[in-house]
Enzyme design. Structure first.
Site, short mmCIF file in Angstrom:
data_model
loop_
_atom_site.label_atom_id
_atom_site.label_comp_id
_atom_site.label_asym_id
_atom_site.label_seq_id
_atom_site.Cartn_x
_atom_site.Cartn_y
_atom_site.Cartn_z
N TRP A 121 2.18 -14.00 -1.50
CA TRP A 121 3.59 -13.59 -1.46
C TRP A 121 4.34 -13.96 -2.75
O TRP A 121 5.35 -14.66 -2.72
CB TRP A 121 4.27 -14.22 -0.25
N ASP A 136 -4.71 -14.50 -0.68
CA ASP A 136 -4.94 -14.73 0.74
C ASP A 136 -5.62 -13.54 1.41
O ASP A 136 -6.16 -13.67 2.51
CB ASP A 136 -3.62 -15.02 1.45
N ALA A 143 -4.65 -8.18 -12.83
CA ALA A 143 -5.35 -7.76 -11.61
C ALA A 143 -4.86 -6.40 -11.17
O ALA A 143 -3.78 -5.94 -11.57
CB ALA A 143 -5.11 -8.77 -10.48
N TYR A 148 -8.60 -3.97 -1.23
CA TYR A 148 -8.03 -4.96 -2.16
C TYR A 148 -8.66 -6.33 -1.96
O TYR A 148 -9.11 -6.97 -2.92
CB TYR A 148 -6.51 -5.03 -1.97
#
Length: 283
Positions: free
Chosen positions: A146, A98, A56, A121
């Protein structure tokens, strides 16, 4: 099961290599995500039993000025992979984030909650999710948050470096989420691939983050304590640490649907100790 993994050097891909070294890993020289057609060619050449996309564009701030390239890597390439996987009728596991949410409120986001990315993003990652869903195959989109490990660049390694150099650090305390070890994510991806191979009805979006939810500041304190570094963490608001891309304040994720795969939220405190031991940071 013959598994094909896009990505080789990222945190999750590195953990996958340690868990299942016989898996086929593709780096950018073998499948350039800026050229989605090359990803399809690679899939058709290897004809795997399952595909995991662990590659990614993760440079959140840089995406603000290079959204076109980020959209190719995070959006168009996963969509093309998913269509190729659907044509072969094999499971496709895609890691998301998230950041597809706006970070409002203080309750955990559910997989079917409305998305509203704050920046480029998040928009490009959401583009990938939509493309994967539209492909019509058997898939699992795994939103996480995270990410940390002993590899690559991440918050844990940054705190260890700065904590050894300074006696005090300012860390934002109004962003709340679940730190998640890359190894736990890798293990979840493998579990999902196995289950989807037998039960395509499990296809959908899932949330996977570590427990308990904490602020970045409290996460930093846990790192310093575990590594026995005498560095004091001072809480600051996000407004005192401006970045080109806005960060969601609420990154809490409702992970209850993981039960469909016999998965539960990993304990990041235990995983942190494992990572610190790998790094030789536990005295």
């Amino acid at each position: 099961m013959k598994i094909l993994v896009f990505g080789r050097t990222g945190q999750v891909a590195t953990e996958l290599q340690s868990l299942v070294p016989e898996v086929v890993f593709l780096d950018r020289t073998q499948a350039d995500l800026l050229d989605p057609a090359s990803c399809v060619t690679a899939i058709n050449r290897h004809r795997p039993d399952a595909i995991i996309n662990a590659a990614a564009w993760t440079a959140v701030d840089k995406a603000e000025t290079e959204e076109g390239s980020a959209a190719l890597i995070n959006g168009d390439a996963p969509a093309a992979m998913a269509r190729a996987a659907a044509a072969l009728d094999v499971p496709f596991i895609h890691i998301s984030t998230d950041y597809v949410f706006n970070g409002g409120g203080n309750t955990p986001f559910k997989p079917d909650d409305p998305t509203a990315p704050l920046g480029a993003y998040g928009r490009t990652k959401r583009l990938g999710e939509v493309g994967v869903e539209a492909a019509g195959g058997r898939y699992a989109i795994l939103r996480t948050s995270w990410v940390f490990s002993a590899h690559g660049a991440n918050f844990v390694k940054t705190m260890l470096r700065l904590g050894a150099q300074r006696d005090r650090l300012n860390v934002v305390a109004d962003q709340i989420g679940g730190p998640t070890s890359a190894r736990a994510i890798a293990q979840a991806c493998l579990r999902m691939a196995e289950h989807l191979a037998a039960a395509p009805n499990l296809s959908g979006i899932y949330h996977f983050s570590g427990t308990p939810d904490v602020s970045w500041a409290d996460f930093a304190r846990a790192i310093m304590a575990a590594a026995q570094l005498p560095c004091t963490i001072h809480d600051i608001p996000s407004t005192d640490y401006p970045t080109p891309a806005a960060r969601p304040l609420n990154s809490r994720l409702d992970c209850s649907s993981l039960a469909r795969f016999d998965l539960t939220r990993p304990d990041w405190q235990q995983d942190l100790l494992v990572v610190l031991n790998e790094l030789g940071a536990v005295k």
